[in-house]
Design an enzyme around this catalytic site. Structure first.
Site, PDB file in Angstrom:
ATOM      1  N   LYS A   1       0.840  -1.215   0.000  1.00 55.87           N
ATOM      2  CA  LYS A   1       0.000   0.000   0.000  1.00 55.87           C
ATOM      3  C   LYS A   1       0.870   1.258   0.000  1.00 55.87           C
ATOM      4  O   LYS A   1       0.564   2.247  -0.662  1.00 55.87           O
ATOM      5  CB  LYS A   1      -0.923  -0.001   1.224  1.00 55.87           C
ATOM      6  CG  LYS A   1      -2.234  -0.748   0.998  1.00 55.87           C
ATOM      7  CD  LYS A   1      -3.208   0.121   0.227  1.00 55.87           C
ATOM      8  CE  LYS A   1      -4.591  -0.422   0.019  1.00 55.87           C
ATOM      9  NZ  LYS A   1      -4.827  -1.738  -0.377  1.00 55.87           N
TER      10      LYS A   1
ATOM     11  N   LYS B   1      -4.146 -12.077  -8.671  1.00 55.95           N
ATOM     12  CA  LYS B   1      -5.260 -12.123  -7.728  1.00 55.95           C
ATOM     13  C   LYS B   1      -6.457 -11.303  -8.193  1.00 55.95           C
ATOM     14  O   LYS B   1      -6.283 -10.171  -8.658  1.00 55.95           O
ATOM     15  CB  LYS B   1      -4.761 -11.566  -6.392  1.00 55.95           C
ATOM     16  CG  LYS B   1      -5.689 -11.811  -5.233  1.00 55.95           C
ATOM     17  CD  LYS B   1      -5.206 -11.092  -3.991  1.00 55.95           C
ATOM     18  CE  LYS B   1      -6.261 -10.141  -3.497  1.00 55.95           C
ATOM     19  NZ  LYS B   1      -5.872  -9.292  -2.407  1.00 55.95           N
TER      20      LYS B   1
ATOM     21  N   LYS C   1     -10.722  -5.925  -5.976  1.00 58.02           N
ATOM     22  CA  LYS C   1     -11.610  -4.812  -6.331  1.00 58.02           C
ATOM     23  C   LYS C   1     -10.854  -3.701  -7.041  1.00 58.02           C
ATOM     24  O   LYS C   1     -11.352  -3.087  -7.967  1.00 58.02           O
ATOM     25  CB  LYS C   1     -12.242  -4.244  -5.062  1.00 58.02           C
ATOM     26  CG  LYS C   1     -13.328  -5.121  -4.500  1.00 58.02           C
ATOM     27  CD  LYS C   1     -13.663  -4.717  -3.068  1.00 58.02           C
ATOM     28  CE  LYS C   1     -14.076  -5.934  -2.267  1.00 58.02           C
ATOM     29  NZ  LYS C   1     -13.843  -5.823  -0.836  1.00 58.02           N
TER      30      LYS C   1
HETATM   31  P1  TYM Z   1     -10.797  -7.877   1.808  1.00 57.91           P
HETATM   32  O1  TYM Z   1     -12.008  -7.038   1.784  1.00 57.91           O
HETATM   33  O2  TYM Z   1      -9.637  -7.476   0.981  1.00 57.91           O
HETATM   34  O3  TYM Z   1     -11.166  -9.335   1.418  1.00 57.91           O
HETATM   35  C1  TYM Z   1     -12.183 -10.010   2.140  1.00 57.91           C
HETATM   36  C2  TYM Z   1     -11.928 -11.499   2.146  1.00 57.91           C
HETATM   37  O4  TYM Z   1     -11.877 -11.995   0.808  1.00 57.91           O
HETATM   38  C3  TYM Z   1     -10.655 -12.669   0.603  1.00 57.91           C
HETATM   39  N1  TYM Z   1     -10.204 -12.455  -0.776  1.00 57.91           N
HETATM   40  C4  TYM Z   1      -9.832 -13.447  -1.581  1.00 57.91           C
HETATM   41  N2  TYM Z   1      -9.768 -14.765  -1.391  1.00 57.91           N
HETATM   42  C5  TYM Z   1      -9.360 -15.520  -2.443  1.00 57.91           C
HETATM   43  N3  TYM Z   1      -9.023 -15.002  -3.658  1.00 57.91           N
HETATM   44  C6  TYM Z   1      -9.060 -13.669  -3.877  1.00 57.91           C
HETATM   45  N4  TYM Z   1      -8.748 -13.186  -5.071  1.00 57.91           N
HETATM   46  C7  TYM Z   1      -9.468 -12.815  -2.817  1.00 57.91           C
HETATM   47  N5  TYM Z   1      -9.647 -11.479  -2.692  1.00 57.91           N
HETATM   48  C8  TYM Z   1     -10.086 -11.276  -1.422  1.00 57.91           C
HETATM   49  C9  TYM Z   1      -9.679 -12.083   1.605  1.00 57.91           C
HETATM   50  O5  TYM Z   1      -8.633 -12.976   1.881  1.00 57.91           O
HETATM   51  C10 TYM Z   1     -10.581 -11.859   2.783  1.00 57.91           C
HETATM   52  O6  TYM Z   1     -10.735 -13.055   3.500  1.00 57.91           O
HETATM   53  N6  TYM Z   1      -8.193  -7.421   6.001  1.00 57.91           N
HETATM   54  C11 TYM Z   1      -9.400  -8.011   5.452  1.00 57.91           C
HETATM   55  C12 TYM Z   1     -10.661  -7.501   6.137  1.00 57.91           C
HETATM   56  C13 TYM Z   1     -10.686  -7.749   7.582  1.00 57.91           C
HETATM   57  C14 TYM Z   1     -10.792  -9.013   8.246  1.00 57.91           C
HETATM   58  C15 TYM Z   1     -10.759  -8.734   9.637  1.00 57.91           C
HETATM   59  C16 TYM Z   1     -10.910 -10.314   7.775  1.00 57.91           C
HETATM   60  C17 TYM Z   1     -10.584  -6.802   8.565  1.00 57.91           C
HETATM   61  N7  TYM Z   1     -10.634  -7.391   9.795  1.00 57.91           N
HETATM   62  C18 TYM Z   1     -10.849  -9.770  10.588  1.00 57.91           C
HETATM   63  C19 TYM Z   1     -11.006 -11.343   8.733  1.00 57.91           C
HETATM   64  C20 TYM Z   1     -10.961 -11.057  10.104  1.00 57.91           C
HETATM   65  C21 TYM Z   1      -9.419  -7.641   3.988  1.00 57.91           C
HETATM   66  O7  TYM Z   1      -8.616  -6.898   3.505  1.00 57.91           O
HETATM   67  O8  TYM Z   1     -10.408  -8.135   3.319  1.00 57.91           O
END
Ligand code: TYM
Length: 329
Positions: free
Chosen positions: A111, A194, A197
């Site tokens: 980031k 990957k 969004k």
């Molecule tokens: P975020 O919003 O980026 O993604 C949410 C969840 O989706 C999974 N994910 C994927 N899994 C497989 N292939 C992909 N291409 C892919 N893109 C996204 C992410 O691994 C995630 O599980 N930091 C987290 C949000 C968060 C969180 C937490 C998650 C904040 N606090 C506590 C679990 C527990 C995040 O960036 O999610």
């Protein structure tokens, strides 16, 4: 009965990566576990979203969660900023999180590279807020995709450090979790690693069949293999990876055989892939269209969710305060 916690940042609609990384199958866990599903809207602030879009994005994730099968009668579903206890725990955990380890986190480095003019402290302490999300309910299992593995490792380290420092056995060490043996990584359609969004390579649960067909059609291919049983280039392997999650094993085998005998027709593969993705997303999309209109229902779900989440969160914060030595006069 395990405590399961899943979180998704409110930076847009949910895509197939989110679905297979953190949602699909986990809806089944609702039956015999204590499940929390929350929307990480505070985490989304690290990239300074337009305030006019913040609420809309929370709503998108909430609607997608419900449409994908999360049942508020069985699970607790809430918005991160409605559970202020999490931010208190985040503050305390930050006292035991160090600049060296935080600045070495892959997501922070990435980031910082992407937004060099906005390397804020929220970005640096993103993993402690995530640890607070998890530890506030003392979760056992955290469904996540492969990209979150390091954050979970840090959560375990923070939990261990807290226990050790205060000489207690308070926090459990949560594990990253997915069905099957490995955490999943759903690739993008543009040949990149990957689906995400911000990468512009995603298929969303809310996409129309036409949009899905168009996106799949545009996916990068080539003129096909010239040698039998050859290794697939990454961008072709990506299509097969998605096929494996949305299609049946016999369909996958059919296209693997076609590849191995150099008879693959990408047009057919893409048609099949689009069809099978649409089979997964269509019922979800229909429910999205219904639920998104029902603001009263969304209000009720989030109010009740925050209330239920507060039951375990306020206990944790009170315990932690006591452990850390806060006392009333
Ligand atoms: P975020 O919003 O980026 O993604 C949410 C969840 O989706 C999974 N994910 C994927 N899994 C497989 N292939 C992909 N291409 C892919 N893109 C996204 C992410 O691994 C995630 O599980 N930091 C987290 C949000 C968060 C969180 C937490 C998650 C904040 N606090 C506590 C679990 C527990 C995040 O960036 O999610």
């Amino acid at each position: 009965m395990d405590i399961v916690l899943s979180g998704i940042r409110s930076t847009g609609k949910l895509h197939l990566g989110n679905y297979y990384g953190a949602l699909q199958n986990f809806t089944r866990m609702q039956e015999n576990n204590k499940c929390y599903f929350f929307i990480a809207d505070i985490h989304s602030l690290t990239t300074h979203p337009d305030p006019k879009l913040l609420h809309e994005n929370v709503k998108n994730v909430l609607v997608d969660y419900l449409a994908a099968g999360i049942d508020p009668e069985k699970s607790v579903i809430y918005v991160q900023s409605d559970l202020i206890e999490t931010t208190e725990l985040y503050l305390y955990l930050n006292m035991h999180a160090y600049l060296g380890e935080l600045s070495k986190t892959s997501s922070f480095k990435e980031k910082a590279r992407k937004q060099p003019d906005n390397v804020n402290a929220g970005l640096l302490t993103y993993p402690t807020l995530m640890a607070a999300d998890i530890l506030i309910h003392n979760a056992d299992k955290v469904p996540v995709g492969k990209d979150q593995e390091q954050h979970l490792e840090m959560t375990r380290r923070f939990a261990r450090r807290f226990n050790h420092f205060y000489d207690v056995e308070y926090f459990k060490e949560p594990v990253a979790y997915n069905f099957g043996n490995e955490l999943v990584k759903i690739p993008g359609l543009d040949g990149s690693g990957k689906m995400g969004k911000s990468e512009g390579n995603a298929i969303y649960l809310a996409d129309t069949p036409k949009e899905i067909e168009k996106k799949v059609k545009r996916a990068l291919t080539d003129s096909g293999p010239t040698e039998q049983n050859s290794v697939k280039p990454d961008y072709i392997e990506n299509l097969y990876t998605i096929l494996k999650v949305v299609s049946t094993p016999d369909v996958v085998k059919h296209y693997e055989d076609k590849w191995n005998t150099c008879e693959i027709r990408y047009g057919d593969l893409k048609k099949q892939l689009a069809e099978d993705i649409i089979k997964v997303t269509s019922p979800i999309r229909e429910r999205i269209l219904e639920i998104e209109r029902d603001n009263e229902y969304l209000k009720k779900v989030t109010l009740e969710g925050a209330e239920k989440a507060r039951e375990s969160a306020s206990k944790t914060v009170n315990d932690v305060r006591e452990i850390m030595g806060f006392k009333k006069f």
